[in-house]
Design a protein around this motif. Structure first.
Motif, PDB file in Angstrom:
ATOM      1  N   UNK A  85       0.825  -1.214   0.000  1.00  0.00           N
ATOM      2  CA  UNK A  85       0.000   0.000   0.000  1.00  0.00           C
ATOM      3  C   UNK A  85       0.857   1.261   0.000  1.00  0.00           C
ATOM      4  N   UNK A  86       2.185   1.084  -0.077  1.00  0.00           N
ATOM      5  CA  UNK A  86       3.129   2.187  -0.272  1.00  0.00           C
ATOM      6  C   UNK A  86       3.067   3.232   0.838  1.00  0.00           C
ATOM      7  N   UNK A  87       3.156   2.756   2.075  1.00  0.00           N
ATOM      8  CA  UNK A  87       3.276   3.704   3.167  1.00  0.00           C
ATOM      9  C   UNK A  87       4.017   3.058   4.330  1.00  0.00           C
ATOM     10  N   UNK A  88       4.549   3.946   5.185  1.00  0.00           N
ATOM     11  CA  UNK A  88       5.208   3.516   6.399  1.00  0.00           C
ATOM     12  C   UNK A  88       4.818   4.477   7.514  1.00  0.00           C
ATOM     13  N   UNK A  89       4.769   3.943   8.726  1.00  0.00           N
ATOM     14  CA  UNK A  89       4.419   4.728   9.907  1.00  0.00           C
ATOM     15  C   UNK A  89       5.516   4.603  10.951  1.00  0.00           C
ATOM     16  N   UNK A  90       5.828   5.716  11.583  1.00  0.00           N
ATOM     17  CA  UNK A  90       6.767   5.723  12.704  1.00  0.00           C
ATOM     18  C   UNK A  90       6.007   6.169  13.943  1.00  0.00           C
ATOM     19  N   UNK A  91       6.057   5.341  14.984  1.00  0.00           N
ATOM     20  CA  UNK A  91       5.370   5.636  16.235  1.00  0.00           C
ATOM     21  C   UNK A  91       6.375   6.050  17.301  1.00  0.00           C
ATOM     22  N   UNK A  92       6.057   7.153  17.960  1.00  0.00           N
ATOM     23  CA  UNK A  92       6.855   7.583  19.102  1.00  0.00           C
ATOM     24  C   UNK A  92       5.937   7.508  20.326  1.00  0.00           C
ATOM     25  N   UNK A  93       6.333   6.723  21.292  1.00  0.00           N
ATOM     26  CA  UNK A  93       5.513   6.632  22.503  1.00  0.00           C
ATOM     27  C   UNK A  93       6.241   7.298  23.671  1.00  0.00           C
ATOM     28  N   UNK A  94       5.449   7.832  24.586  1.00  0.00           N
ATOM     29  CA  UNK A  94       5.994   8.489  25.793  1.00  0.00           C
ATOM     30  C   UNK A  94       7.140   9.425  25.424  1.00  0.00           C
ATOM     31  N   UNK A  95       6.847  10.382  24.557  1.00  0.00           N
ATOM     32  CA  UNK A  95       7.898  11.233  23.984  1.00  0.00           C
ATOM     33  C   UNK A  95       8.699  11.967  25.066  1.00  0.00           C
ATOM     34  N   UNK A  96       9.962  12.182  24.761  1.00  0.00           N
ATOM     35  CA  UNK A  96      10.883  12.903  25.634  1.00  0.00           C
ATOM     36  C   UNK A  96      11.482  14.073  24.857  1.00  0.00           C
ATOM     37  N   UNK A  97      12.014  15.043  25.588  1.00  0.00           N
ATOM     38  CA  UNK A  97      12.563  16.223  24.909  1.00  0.00           C
ATOM     39  C   UNK A  97      13.699  15.849  23.963  1.00  0.00           C
ATOM     40  N   UNK A  98      14.386  14.764  24.258  1.00  0.00           N
ATOM     41  CA  UNK A  98      15.483  14.318  23.392  1.00  0.00           C
ATOM     42  C   UNK A  98      14.980  13.749  22.062  1.00  0.00           C
ATOM     43  N   UNK A  99      13.671  13.541  21.953  1.00  0.00           N
ATOM     44  CA  UNK A  99      13.100  13.082  20.682  1.00  0.00           C
ATOM     45  C   UNK A  99      12.947  14.227  19.689  1.00  0.00           C
TER      46      UNK A  99
END
Lengths: 107, 110
Positions: free
Chosen positions: A67-81
């Motif tokens: 389906x020509x897509x990708x997802x990136x999940x960030x959980x419990x984000x931190x300032x270093x993200x």
């Protein structure tokens, strides 16, 4: 050439929040990578993920090649993200980059 | 383990001056080598790539050139710099899979 579109272009998060970044591409690809560019410009490899799902700590990625897509999940984000997240796809030796998603995580 | 080195890290050059950026890879053989440029606040643009010694493919017409005199050495050059050549230049390598980047060279043309 292959078109790579990333969304959203900018994302502001409160520390601890979760988020999803999306990458759409216009043609079949041999591989797909996610990178994080830190404030000093260094590109850090996050995932090499032509298909399937991978997890690394608080980050995970899923690519649905058919389906020509990708997802990136960030959980419990931190300032270093904070920084710019790039998706890049390869076809015929060449890696083409999206315009990136700029993520700002506020304490 | 494989490493990639790129230099100089920062340079300020006058318009019309020459340029030479160098990149070397250690710990692997016959890598694919790439030069990318990133303008301020923008994405990465592929400039050149090489799949072997002496084999250079150009992606964007410009006053830059690239050479690969040795298997693990990639050089980006210009005879006369333009203001528009300012940017962040990144060398990268792979052997068909995951791509790895050098630390980058920040060029300011005045």
């Amino acid at each position: 050439g292959i078109q790579v579109e990333q969304s959203p272009p900018d994302l502001i998060l409160q520390e601890g929040a979760n988020s999803t970044l999306r990458c759409n591409f216009s043609d079949s690809v041999n591989n797909l990578q996610w990178f994080h560019q830190n404030p000093w410009g260094q590109l850090i490899n996050l995932f090499y993920i032509p298909s399937g799902t991978k997890q690394n700590g608080r980050l995970s990625a899923t690519t649905v090649a058919t389906e020509r897509y990708s997802l990136l999940y960030i959980s419990s984000s931190q300032t270093t993200d904070s920084g710019v997240y790039f998706c890049a796809v390869e076809n015929d030796y060449k890696l083409s980059f999206g315009a990136g998603t700029t993520v700002t995580v506020r304490a | 383990s494989q490493t990639i080195h790129q230099w100089p890290a920062t340079l300020v050059q006058p318009v019309g001056s020459p340029l030479s950026l160098e990149c070397t890879v250690e710990g692997t053989s016959n890598p694919n080598l790439y030069w990318y440029r990133q303008a301020a606040g923008r994405g990465l643009q592929l400039l050149f790539y090489s799949v072997g010694i002496g084999q250079i493919s150009s992606e964007v017409p410009q006053n830059l050139s690239a050479s690969r005199p040795q298997d693990r050495q990639f050089i980006l050059s210009s005879k006369k710099l333009l203001l528009s050549d300012s940017g962040f230049y990144l060398c990268a390598w792979n052997t068909g899979g995951e791509l790895f980047f050098g630390e980058g060279s920040r060029l300011t043309v005045l």
